[in-house]
Design a protein around this motif. Structure first.
Motif, mmCIF file in Angstrom:
data_model
loop_
_atom_site.group_PDB
_atom_site.id
_atom_site.type_symbol
_atom_site.label_atom_id
_atom_site.label_comp_id
_atom_site.label_asym_id
_atom_site.label_seq_id
_atom_site.Cartn_x
_atom_site.Cartn_y
_atom_site.Cartn_z
ATOM 1 N N VAL A 1 0.855 -1.197 0.000
ATOM 2 C CA VAL A 1 0.000 0.000 0.000
ATOM 3 C C VAL A 1 0.883 1.236 0.000
ATOM 4 C CG1 VAL A 1 -1.698 1.306 1.317
ATOM 5 C CG2 VAL A 1 -1.885 -1.164 1.170
ATOM 6 N N LYS A 2 0.623 2.120 -0.953
ATOM 7 C CA LYS A 2 1.383 3.368 -1.037
ATOM 8 C C LYS A 2 0.535 4.493 -0.474
ATOM 9 C CE LYS A 2 3.911 1.822 -5.018
ATOM 10 N NZ LYS A 2 3.970 1.770 -6.448
ATOM 11 N N GLY A 3 1.179 5.438 0.167
ATOM 12 C CA GLY A 3 0.438 6.577 0.713
ATOM 13 C C GLY A 3 -0.118 6.278 2.093
ATOM 14 N N GLN A 4 -1.265 6.856 2.378
ATOM 15 C CA GLN A 4 -1.886 6.767 3.701
ATOM 16 C C GLN A 4 -2.461 5.369 3.934
ATOM 17 O OE1 GLN A 4 -4.694 9.895 4.343
ATOM 18 N NE2 GLN A 4 -5.414 9.033 6.260
ATOM 19 N N LYS A 5 -1.909 4.655 4.891
ATOM 20 C CA LYS A 5 -2.304 3.267 5.153
ATOM 21 C C LYS A 5 -3.748 3.154 5.650
ATOM 22 C CE LYS A 5 1.991 1.365 4.949
ATOM 23 N NZ LYS A 5 2.407 0.940 3.662
ATOM 24 N N THR A 6 -4.244 4.137 6.386
ATOM 25 C CA THR A 6 -5.590 4.040 6.959
ATOM 26 C C THR A 6 -6.681 4.102 5.898
ATOM 27 O OG1 THR A 6 -5.619 6.413 7.405
ATOM 28 C CG2 THR A 6 -4.947 4.955 9.206
ATOM 29 N N LEU A 7 -6.353 4.467 4.668
ATOM 30 C CA LEU A 7 -7.335 4.465 3.583
ATOM 31 C C LEU A 7 -7.461 3.089 2.936
ATOM 32 C CD1 LEU A 7 -6.557 7.868 1.839
ATOM 33 C CD2 LEU A 7 -8.484 7.318 3.310
ATOM 34 N N SER A 8 -6.666 2.135 3.391
ATOM 35 C CA SER A 8 -6.651 0.802 2.809
ATOM 36 C C SER A 8 -7.539 -0.154 3.607
ATOM 37 C CB SER A 8 -5.225 0.273 2.807
ATOM 38 O OG SER A 8 -5.208 -1.101 2.547
ATOM 39 N N PRO A 9 -8.393 -0.925 2.926
ATOM 40 C CA PRO A 9 -9.171 -1.957 3.634
ATOM 41 C C PRO A 9 -8.265 -2.985 4.310
ATOM 42 C CG PRO A 9 -10.078 -1.581 1.451
ATOM 43 C CD PRO A 9 -8.797 -0.810 1.524
ATOM 44 N N ALA A 10 -7.096 -3.251 3.732
ATOM 45 C CA ALA A 10 -6.153 -4.213 4.328
ATOM 46 C C ALA A 10 -5.721 -3.756 5.712
ATOM 47 C CB ALA A 10 -4.935 -4.382 3.421
ATOM 48 N N TYR A 11 -5.478 -2.457 5.893
ATOM 49 C CA TYR A 11 -5.074 -1.910 7.189
ATOM 50 C C TYR A 11 -6.137 -2.210 8.245
ATOM 51 C CZ TYR A 11 -4.186 1.516 10.845
ATOM 52 O OH TYR A 11 -3.977 2.127 12.062
ATOM 53 N N TRP A 12 -7.398 -1.955 7.918
ATOM 54 C CA TRP A 12 -8.481 -2.142 8.890
ATOM 55 C C TRP A 12 -8.779 -3.623 9.122
ATOM 56 C CZ3 TRP A 12 -9.473 1.582 12.022
ATOM 57 C CH2 TRP A 12 -9.167 2.875 11.631
ATOM 58 N N ALA A 13 -8.591 -4.453 8.100
ATOM 59 C CA ALA A 13 -8.777 -5.890 8.277
ATOM 60 C C ALA A 13 -7.737 -6.437 9.247
ATOM 61 C CB ALA A 13 -8.682 -6.602 6.936
ATOM 62 N N ILE A 14 -6.493 -6.017 9.094
ATOM 63 C CA ILE A 14 -5.429 -6.456 9.998
ATOM 64 C C ILE A 14 -5.692 -5.941 11.406
ATOM 65 C CG2 ILE A 14 -2.975 -6.176 10.531
ATOM 66 C CD1 ILE A 14 -2.504 -6.213 7.475
ATOM 67 N N LYS A 15 -6.108 -4.700 11.505
ATOM 68 C CA LYS A 15 -6.386 -4.090 12.809
ATOM 69 C C LYS A 15 -7.524 -4.817 13.528
ATOM 70 C CE LYS A 15 -5.764 0.435 14.546
ATOM 71 N NZ LYS A 15 -4.901 0.155 15.662
ATOM 72 N N SER A 16 -8.519 -5.299 12.785
ATOM 73 C CA SER A 16 -9.662 -5.974 13.401
ATOM 74 C C SER A 16 -9.285 -7.310 14.032
ATOM 75 C CB SER A 16 -10.771 -6.181 12.369
ATOM 76 O OG SER A 16 -10.388 -7.123 11.399
ATOM 77 N N TRP A 17 -8.130 -7.876 13.662
ATOM 78 C CA TRP A 17 -7.676 -9.140 14.238
ATOM 79 C C TRP A 17 -6.936 -8.938 15.550
ATOM 80 C CZ3 TRP A 17 -7.705 -14.385 12.633
ATOM 81 C CH2 TRP A 17 -8.494 -14.629 11.502
ATOM 82 N N GLU A 18 -6.614 -7.703 15.920
ATOM 83 C CA GLU A 18 -5.875 -7.455 17.154
ATOM 84 C C GLU A 18 -6.753 -7.703 18.372
ATOM 85 O OE1 GLU A 18 -4.416 -3.478 16.936
ATOM 86 O OE2 GLU A 18 -3.011 -3.934 15.312
ATOM 87 N N LYS A 19 -6.138 -8.158 19.444
ATOM 88 C CA LYS A 19 -6.888 -8.380 20.688
ATOM 89 C C LYS A 19 -7.352 -7.049 21.244
ATOM 90 C CE LYS A 19 -4.999 -12.690 22.287
ATOM 91 N NZ LYS A 19 -4.379 -13.425 23.369
ATOM 92 N N GLY A 20 -8.562 -7.020 21.746
ATOM 93 C CA GLY A 20 -9.093 -5.815 22.358
ATOM 94 C C GLY A 20 -9.654 -4.814 21.369
ATOM 95 N N PHE A 21 -9.644 -5.140 20.080
ATOM 96 C CA PHE A 21 -10.171 -4.224 19.074
ATOM 97 C C PHE A 21 -11.677 -4.316 19.054
ATOM 98 C CE2 PHE A 21 -11.239 -2.943 14.726
ATOM 99 C CZ PHE A 21 -10.574 -1.737 14.671
ATOM 100 N N LYS A 22 -12.349 -3.183 19.205
ATOM 101 C CA LYS A 22 -13.813 -3.153 19.253
ATOM 102 C C LYS A 22 -14.400 -3.073 17.858
ATOM 103 C CE LYS A 22 -14.319 -2.584 23.779
ATOM 104 N NZ LYS A 22 -15.017 -3.425 24.667
#
Length: 90
Positions: free
Chosen positions: A68-89
């Motif tokens: 992913v180039k540029g701002q990572k938070t605009l990527s669905p991949a970023y949020w998919a990975i983040k959703s797998w973290e413990k404690g993520f609501k």
């Protein structure tokens, strides 16, 4: 809080989606506009409490996020990975 298509939305807080399983509103740093990022497949459970599934998912998606180039938070991949973290609501 920010405006997206005339309504007030919370930024960087995933919620249940309409098109995909989840959605999150993010401010684009380059333009200043609020964008909606959709991610996840409806009808599928991610099983983040299963260590084997988590390891396999991170092995697949880590390389995708690196591309992913540029701002990572605009990527669905970023949020998919983040959703797998413990404690993520979700």
């Amino acid at each position: 809080m920010a405006k997206y298509q005339g309504r007030t939305v919370k930024l960087n807080q995933p919620s249940r989606g309409d098109v995909k399983k989840f959605k999150v509103f993010v401010r684009d740093r380059s333009t200043g506009n609020v964008k909606k990022v959709n991610f996840g497949q409806k009808g599928m459970s991610i099983g983040r409490n299963n260590p084997t599934r988590r390891r396999s998912f991170n092995a697949r998606m880590g390389a995708v996020l690196d591309k992913v180039k540029g701002q990572k938070t605009l990527s669905p991949a970023y949020w998919a990975i983040k959703s797998w973290e413990k404690g993520f609501k979700l």
